[in-house]
Design a protein around this motif. Structure first.
Motif: not given
Length: 277
Positions: A108-125
């Motif tokens: 909701a903090a981005n009123a213009s958003a039409t998508a939300m994406t995710v990434v999973a990560y560790t320190a360098t990957k």
């Protein structure tokens, strides 16, 4: 402080039981957490959420190494990237879940958003991005909208060092196949089952409601990442949890979420960091 910005709340699998001998850092950007992992000890994984950032916008940006780049994007109004940390048992298949309030607030903090994406990560990957919320107005939506309920993540090690993180895409067999309105495109030609916004907001009625909000079915209104490990640990022993990912695909959707809700090994946390704030 924005009213949706979450409190710091982390429920962790008991750290003493997950490897007393290793450093106590709970930072996924600490490279010490990427190596020396032994089955049954802890592993630290981060998940980055970007409201307004589509799959292509991520590029090669990493929540650890590219904080300045991602922070500048957030400051310029293309959505804040929120990060959350999970500390889990490397020898078990674990459900990683934030809070719906945090996910809703970030979106909701981005009123213009039409998508939300995710990434999973560790320190360098870092994994490739996956779509977890989508509006019909998004060019990649295939005319559908909703909230992706579950993804599965495989973290592969080579003698205890993180080699890569990749999504194990189960498809939409549990929600009617790719043609079904509940099946959203999540990136790279893959799809995942989703819950409707109307069902999650309680603005639907009768048979149009696809979510039973007074049951564990309500978990479909937020993302659950089921994580397992594969490869070999620091003692060259084989991680066995990765094989459970294939068995997960045999569950009906509601059964998988109910199992995750009841799991004692579930790592539950809110969004604990913001890049660009």
């Amino acid at each position: 402080m924005d009213r949706w910005m979450p409190r710091l709340a982390i429920v962790l699998c008991a750290l003493d039981a997950l490897g007393r001998a290793r450093a106590a850092s709970m930072d996924p950007c600490d490279q010490a957490n990427e190596r020396g992992v032994v089955s049954g000890e802890r592993v630290v994984v981060g998940v980055g959420y970007w409201a307004g950032g589509d799959v292509a916008r991520w590029g090669d940006a990493h929540p650890c190494g590219d904080r300045a780049t991602l922070g500048a994007i957030g400051v310029n109004g293309v959505g804040v990237v929120g990060t959350t940390t999970f500390v889990v048992n490397s020898g078990e298949m674990t459900a990683l879940r934030g809070t719906r309030a945090d996910e809703d607030g970030l979106y909701a903090a981005n009123a213009s958003a039409t998508a939300m994406t995710v990434v999973a990560y560790t320190a360098t990957k870092r994994s490739t991005p996956r779509v977890v919320r989508l509006e019909t107005s998004d060019p990649a939506s295939e005319g559908k909208s909703g909230i992706v309920s579950a993804l599965t993540l495989l973290v592969t090690f080579d003698e205890g060092a993180v080699k890569y993180l990749r999504w194990h895409d189960a498809g939409c067999g549990n929600c009617g196949g790719t043609a079904d309105a509940r099946c959203l495109p999540v990136g790279e030609g893959h799809h995942a089952c989703a819950a409707s916004k109307a069902g999650c907001d309680g603005t639907c009625s009768g048979s149009a409601c696809d979510v039973a909000l007074n049951t564990t079915d309500a978990l479909r209104c937020q993302l659950t990442v089921t994580m397992a490990t594969s490869g070999t640990d620091a003692n060259k022993e084989v991680f066995v949890a990765g094989g459970q990912l294939e068995r997960l695909s045999k569950y009906a959707s509601s059964g998988a979420y109910a199992s995750a809700a009841a799991s004692a090994s579930a790592a539950v946390t809110g969004v604990t960091g913001f890049i660009g704030r």
